[in-house]
Design an enzyme around this catalytic site. Structure first.
Site, short mmCIF file in Angstrom:
data_model
loop_
_atom_site.label_atom_id
_atom_site.label_comp_id
_atom_site.label_asym_id
_atom_site.label_seq_id
_atom_site.Cartn_x
_atom_site.Cartn_y
_atom_site.Cartn_z
N ASN A 160 -52.30 21.14 19.21
CA ASN A 160 -53.35 22.01 18.61
C ASN A 160 -53.51 22.88 19.68
OD1 ASN A 160 -55.71 23.31 18.52
ND2 ASN A 160 -56.53 21.88 16.97
N ASN B 169 -57.76 15.10 13.74
CA ASN B 169 -59.27 14.94 14.09
C ASN B 169 -59.85 13.56 13.66
OD1 ASN B 169 -60.42 17.49 14.92
ND2 ASN B 169 -59.41 18.40 13.26
N GLU C 7 -53.93 24.88 14.34
CA GLU C 7 -54.86 25.93 14.79
C GLU C 7 -54.43 27.19 15.49
OE1 GLU C 7 -59.53 26.05 16.38
OE2 GLU C 7 -58.35 24.31 16.51
N TYR D 258 -52.71 19.56 10.00
CA TYR D 258 -54.02 19.71 10.49
C TYR D 258 -55.23 19.13 9.56
CZ TYR D 258 -57.86 22.61 13.06
OH TYR D 258 -58.79 23.17 13.58
N ASP E 114 -52.85 17.42 14.58
CA ASP E 114 -54.42 17.04 14.89
C ASP E 114 -54.70 16.69 13.56
OD1 ASP E 114 -57.03 17.07 15.42
OD2 ASP E 114 -57.10 19.21 15.75
N ASP F 148 -58.73 22.46 24.12
CA ASP F 148 -59.18 21.13 24.29
C ASP F 148 -58.49 19.98 23.99
OD1 ASP F 148 -59.33 22.20 21.68
OD2 ASP F 148 -61.63 21.68 21.64
N HIS F 149 -57.18 20.33 23.39
CA HIS F 149 -56.02 19.47 23.05
C HIS F 149 -54.84 19.81 23.88
CE1 HIS F 149 -57.64 18.19 18.75
NE2 HIS F 149 -58.28 19.53 19.04
#
Length: 267
Positions: free
Chosen positions: A11, A156, A38, A111, A154, A257-258
């Site tokens: 991501n 999540n 993303e 995603y 991702d 942040d990933h």
């Protein structure tokens, strides 16, 4: 020609904002195929010329801007590109394509919606959509698992206790609530997908792929979560080797942040 296909899922949190970090990642890992999430660009705005110069001449895109968009970038030919709508959520969250590596293998970049902040389907539409998406993976995955396939991206969701810095404290926090983790594990286990990261790094070993931007003391406090996953179908799992997590990427300037997760597939 190498007998190993190196795949990275990441991501990237905006391909245009982190195009230089993409270059750093490729120099470090030398992937043959990159699955991105993303991307935050429409297909027409994707930086294809830059990717072609870096050797990724084969692409499969599904983007619309905003906080959405997925892509597959490959140095080896891609065939039979598909875009699936899962759980009725039409938000550019899936793309897949086939590579010929010891036989056809379909690679999915996925995603899953983040779900917002409040784990209540009555007050939080984003959380309701997230659960609908994961429920939709049950029907979708029945077909996908029948091929030699990798589903990565991702998700999540951090499904296991050692996928988060504090199982007890995060049980009411989106990404680790039982409503999410139970659903995702049901998808994986009922269909036979192999979580190759946890196969090679079993519980209770801590494995994280995401650290919040709000965590200003990273990496000291190491309050991470494993939100990024690689699943292999039973027919391909034994060929998937050398799992790795590029933790250092979280410390790069203007990082996502990933961080990238790596798998290598033998012929």
């Amino acid at each position: 020609m190498s007998d190993t296909l190196t795949i990275v899922t990441w991501n990237i949190n905006s391909i245009r904002a982190r195009i230089d970090l993409f270059g750093m990642m490729t120099k470090k890992l030398r992937p043959d195929v990159v699955l991105l999430q993303e991307t935050r660009v429409t297909d027409g705005s994707f930086p294809l010329k830059t990717m072609h110069r870096r050797g990724f001449k084969h692409t499969a895109l599904n983007g619309r801007g905003g906080h959405h968009g997925v892509a597959i970038l490959s140095k080896v030919p891609l065939d039979d590109v598909r875009i699936d709508i899962i759980g009725g959520i039409d938000q550019s969250r899936h793309v897949s394509a086939v590579v010929d590596w010891g036989g056809p293998a379909r690679l999915h970049s996925l995603y899953v919606p983040s779900g917002g902040d409040e784990p209540d389907v009555e007050t939080n539409e984003k959380f309701r959509q997230k659960l609908e998406f994961v429920d939709g993976m049950l029907e979708w995955g029945q077909s996908a698992v029948g091929e030699r396939a990798i589903v990565a991206g991702d998700f999540n969701i951090a499904p296991y206790p050692s996928d988060v810095w504090s199982h007890r404290q995060l049980l009411d926090v989106i990404s680790h609530t039982p409503a999410e983790t139970d659903r995702l594990e049901n998808v994986r286990a009922s269909q036979g997908w192999v979580d190759v990261v946890r196969r090679d790094r079993p519980e209770p070993q801590e494995v994280y792929t995401w650290w919040s931007y709000r965590n200003k003391t990273w990496p000291g406090s190491n309050r991470g979560r494993r939100l990024d996953h690689i699943w292999a179908s039973p027919s391909l799992a034994d060929s998937v080797r050398e799992i790795d997590v590029l933790r250092e990427a979280r410390g790069w300037e203007k990082a996502s942040d990933h961080v990238p997760v790596v798998a290598r597939i033998e012929r």
